[in-house]
Design a protein around this motif. Structure first.
Motif, mmCIF file in Angstrom:
data_model
loop_
_atom_site.group_PDB
_atom_site.id
_atom_site.type_symbol
_atom_site.label_atom_id
_atom_site.label_comp_id
_atom_site.label_asym_id
_atom_site.label_seq_id
_atom_site.Cartn_x
_atom_site.Cartn_y
_atom_site.Cartn_z
ATOM 1 N N LEU A 12 -24.382 -49.303 28.820
ATOM 2 C CA LEU A 12 -25.521 -48.728 27.998
ATOM 3 C C LEU A 12 -26.644 -48.451 28.685
ATOM 4 O O LEU A 12 -27.401 -47.496 28.561
ATOM 5 N N LEU A 13 -27.196 -49.395 29.413
ATOM 6 C CA LEU A 13 -28.277 -49.382 30.449
ATOM 7 C C LEU A 13 -28.078 -47.953 31.322
ATOM 8 O O LEU A 13 -29.175 -47.569 31.438
ATOM 9 N N ALA A 14 -26.908 -47.947 32.006
ATOM 10 C CA ALA A 14 -26.678 -46.942 32.857
ATOM 11 C C ALA A 14 -26.821 -45.485 32.012
ATOM 12 O O ALA A 14 -27.235 -44.599 32.686
ATOM 13 N N VAL A 15 -26.702 -45.473 30.742
ATOM 14 C CA VAL A 15 -26.667 -44.305 30.025
ATOM 15 C C VAL A 15 -28.358 -44.013 29.494
ATOM 16 O O VAL A 15 -28.744 -42.864 29.404
ATOM 17 N N LEU A 16 -28.843 -45.175 28.784
ATOM 18 C CA LEU A 16 -30.019 -45.024 28.178
ATOM 19 C C LEU A 16 -31.368 -44.887 29.260
ATOM 20 O O LEU A 16 -32.355 -44.365 28.972
ATOM 21 N N LEU A 17 -31.198 -45.732 30.199
ATOM 22 C CA LEU A 17 -32.455 -45.824 31.185
ATOM 23 C C LEU A 17 -32.785 -44.140 31.721
ATOM 24 O O LEU A 17 -34.026 -43.979 31.676
ATOM 25 N N PRO A 18 -31.801 -43.610 32.185
ATOM 26 C CA PRO A 18 -32.291 -42.301 32.893
ATOM 27 C C PRO A 18 -32.721 -41.372 31.779
ATOM 28 O O PRO A 18 -33.565 -40.636 32.185
ATOM 29 N N VAL A 19 -32.241 -41.429 30.683
ATOM 30 C CA VAL A 19 -32.813 -40.512 29.413
ATOM 31 C C VAL A 19 -34.005 -40.690 28.954
ATOM 32 O O VAL A 19 -34.813 -39.990 28.536
ATOM 33 N N LEU A 20 -34.184 -42.259 29.075
ATOM 34 C CA LEU A 20 -35.684 -42.654 28.583
ATOM 35 C C LEU A 20 -36.826 -42.201 29.489
ATOM 36 O O LEU A 20 -37.826 -41.932 28.913
ATOM 37 N N ILE A 25 -37.731 -34.383 26.311
ATOM 38 C CA ILE A 25 -37.311 -35.256 25.165
ATOM 39 C C ILE A 25 -35.753 -35.209 24.906
ATOM 40 O O ILE A 25 -35.344 -36.059 24.407
ATOM 41 N N TRP A 26 -35.269 -33.879 25.029
ATOM 42 C CA TRP A 26 -33.833 -33.815 24.642
ATOM 43 C C TRP A 26 -32.838 -34.427 25.070
ATOM 44 O O TRP A 26 -31.802 -34.793 24.178
ATOM 45 N N PRO A 27 -32.855 -35.168 26.424
ATOM 46 C CA PRO A 27 -31.668 -35.942 26.871
ATOM 47 C C PRO A 27 -31.692 -37.270 25.993
ATOM 48 O O PRO A 27 -30.541 -37.698 25.425
ATOM 49 N N PHE A 28 -32.898 -37.942 25.757
ATOM 50 C CA PHE A 28 -32.989 -39.037 25.191
ATOM 51 C C PHE A 28 -32.514 -38.726 23.568
ATOM 52 O O PHE A 28 -31.746 -39.430 22.953
ATOM 53 N N ALA A 29 -33.142 -37.519 22.868
ATOM 54 C CA ALA A 29 -32.889 -37.314 21.536
ATOM 55 C C ALA A 29 -31.181 -37.099 21.367
ATOM 56 O O ALA A 29 -30.619 -37.526 20.071
ATOM 57 N N SER A 30 -30.609 -36.457 22.252
ATOM 58 C CA SER A 30 -28.982 -36.318 22.335
ATOM 59 C C SER A 30 -28.233 -37.595 22.153
ATOM 60 O O SER A 30 -27.548 -37.693 21.440
ATOM 61 N N VAL A 31 -28.757 -38.219 23.461
ATOM 62 C CA VAL A 31 -27.705 -39.538 23.423
ATOM 63 C C VAL A 31 -27.930 -40.524 22.167
ATOM 64 O O VAL A 31 -27.147 -41.067 21.596
#
Length: 278
Positions: A12-20, A25-31
């Motif tokens: 989860l961290l591997a996915v969420l940290l880069p988009v955070l 905004i769109w990568p974080f919003a999409s995930v």
């Protein structure tokens, strides 16, 4: 079990940290849209929806989030949304905890579905708006919930005697709640000091509250938000108990479901935006 929890958390961290930390905004919003859609599916299952209907609810929720992003609400939603969410969470949360696991299923399925999807949609909207406000801001809100949970756990184990809501969550105590509030107050003071000492991309929630409401307002606001994190946790727990489920799903091995990870965040994010908009 521990190995599963660690692997899932790292994934989860591997996915969420880069988009955070990504500037757009769109990568974080999409995930997070995908995660909220999964939570909508879980909510449907917990509230009597058949398999196909539960999937439909999750898809509907994801589409509603995508529509909000398309019209620009992912960056700047109307502040009225946060205040309506505050009203619903305070009144509805207190009512749900009062009626408990036995009273919740007495509401019609359609009403339960609508309430859950609305809460999840507003929470996602608040997440997106918090990300648009800045990384320091959104992290300060996340850490409020995490600090409250961690302090409540250790405080409850050390001092817990009086049960908070034994019919809903037997492990929670009033002493744990007070410990969580104390932990968040310490966090608030430390974060304000860091905001003043370090170059940050945005003011934290605590600095915003201090600047707009003063010291007394900051203290009252963070205590209120901590209390509402407990309401979010208890609300999801009573829904699971009403459904006879231990976890919201098995989507996150070792952690249960998405709802199990975000229950305390659901009221806190929109309410934090309401408090900081005063």
């Amino acid at each position: 079990m521990l190995k599963q929890r660690v692997i899932t958390a790292l994934a989860l961290l591997a996915v969420l940290l880069p988009v955070l930390f990504a500037p757009p905004i769109w990568p974080f919003a999409s995930v997070t849209l995908v995660l909220i859609g999964a939570a909508g599916w879980e909510w449907g299952r917990l509230n009597g929806a058949a398999s196909t209907a539960a999937i439909g609810l999750g898809v509907l929720l994801a589409m509603a989030c995508a529509l909000a992003l398309w019209v620009g609400w992912g960056v700047a939603a109307p502040s009225l949304a946060w205040w309506l969410a505050t009203l619903v969470w305070v009144l509805g949360g207190v009512w749900a905890i009062r009626v408990g696991p036995a009273g919740w299923p007495m509401l019609s399925k359609a009403l339960r579905w609508a309430l859950g999807l609305l809460a999840l949609w507003v929470a996602w909207l608040a997440l997106a708006n918090a990300k648009a406000a800045g990384v320091n801001f959104i992290l300060s809100v996340f850490c409020l919930v995490w600090a409250a949970d961690i302090a409540a756990y250790f405080g409850g184990r050390a001092f817990g005697k009086r049960k908070l809501a034994p019919a809903i969550s037997p492990g929670k105590s009033w002493e744990g709640v007070w410990s969580g509030m104390a932990g968040v107050l310490v966090l608030s003071a430390a974060w304000v000091a860091l905001d003043r000492s370090w170059a940050v991309d945005s003011a934290s929630l605590y600095t915003r509250l201090l600047e707009r409401l003063g010291l007394a307002g900051l203290v009252l606001a963070v205590l209120f938000l901590t209390a509402m994190s407990v309401v979010g946790d208890l609300t999801e727990s009573l829904v699971k108990r009403g459904a006879g489920a231990k976890d919201s799903s098995g989507l996150l091995p070792g952690h249960g479901g998405v709802l199990d990870r975000i229950d305390a965040l659901l009221p806190v994010f929109p309410l934090a935006l309401a408090m900081s908009s005063i």
